[in-house]
Design an enzyme around this catalytic site. Sequence first.
Site: not given
Length: 315
Positions: A61, A128, A105
């Site tokens: 990422k 997200d 994450q």
Amino acid sequence: MIAENIGPRARSLEAASLAARIKDEVKTEIEQMVKERGVRPCLAAVRVGEDPASAVYVRNKIRACEEVGIRSEHHALPESTSTAELLELIASLNLRDDVDGILVQLPLPSGIDETAIIEAMDPAKDVDGFHPVNAGKLAMGRPVFVPCTPAGIIELLDDAGVEIRGANACVVGRSQIVGRPMAQLLLQRDATVTICHSRTRDLAAVARTADLLVVAIGRAGLVGRDHIKPGATVIDVGMNKASDADQVRSLFGSEADKRLEVVAKRGYTLVGDVNPAEAAEVAGMLTPVPGGVGLLTVAMLMKNTLKAAKLRRKH
Ligand code: GUN
């Protein structure tokens, strides 16, 4: 999208060129933002603990941020981090005007209250799309930030010319990250959606009715020929490790030798939730693992981060 024959029937839906195209579009818009307004979007990526897979995902990422011109910060915290400490970091990132997107994450170490962390995030920085405000807006048909993997799958289906409207779609898995938002997106595009999970009776019989089958359950090769309607489009979200030679042979058929070389070199090979050798005999289209939807997750994160910067900075 590059199509190639991987079996008697199924076309392989490779995602690399689409992912590159999405990142290119983001890059062009960011260059324009920097030139015209002197604003460069910023993503803060947070990782807790030593899970090797999470480390790889976050590294990918951050590398994508470099490619498209997004400034990034990598907050790598020790396994011993408490919920309170992580909440403090989230609060400080929420307050910082230069931070457009926050990515935590998952999964977090078992001692951390994952729900509390997600709910503490500013929904305007939740790139997200996991915050209840964003999940709720998606469920109401008014999406703002959509989880990256399901959003990427919709892009892939559109790019491949797969008809979603009116299709019988079956989503296997009900996670907050993939299954649930995937079902919402397909519903929004007028598919008839069935959600299956670990308690579904006769999964194969239900899955076999689907024109469009999305599998995200985290069980290597579980979906085989009995689960697939002839000609169906099969999207494999799974990312599992296989090292047993017999298992690799039963999953990869004529491709097994290549995969066994990977096992010899690395100790494992990546396997989706779909048995690719069996699926190739029945499906119309099939996403490979690796090289499929995983690449789109990162590309869509870049797109969401640009969107957050535009919305926050009223571009
Ligand atoms: N873990 C697995 N997939 C994802 C994702 O898309 N985002 C985050 N933050 N964690 C994940």
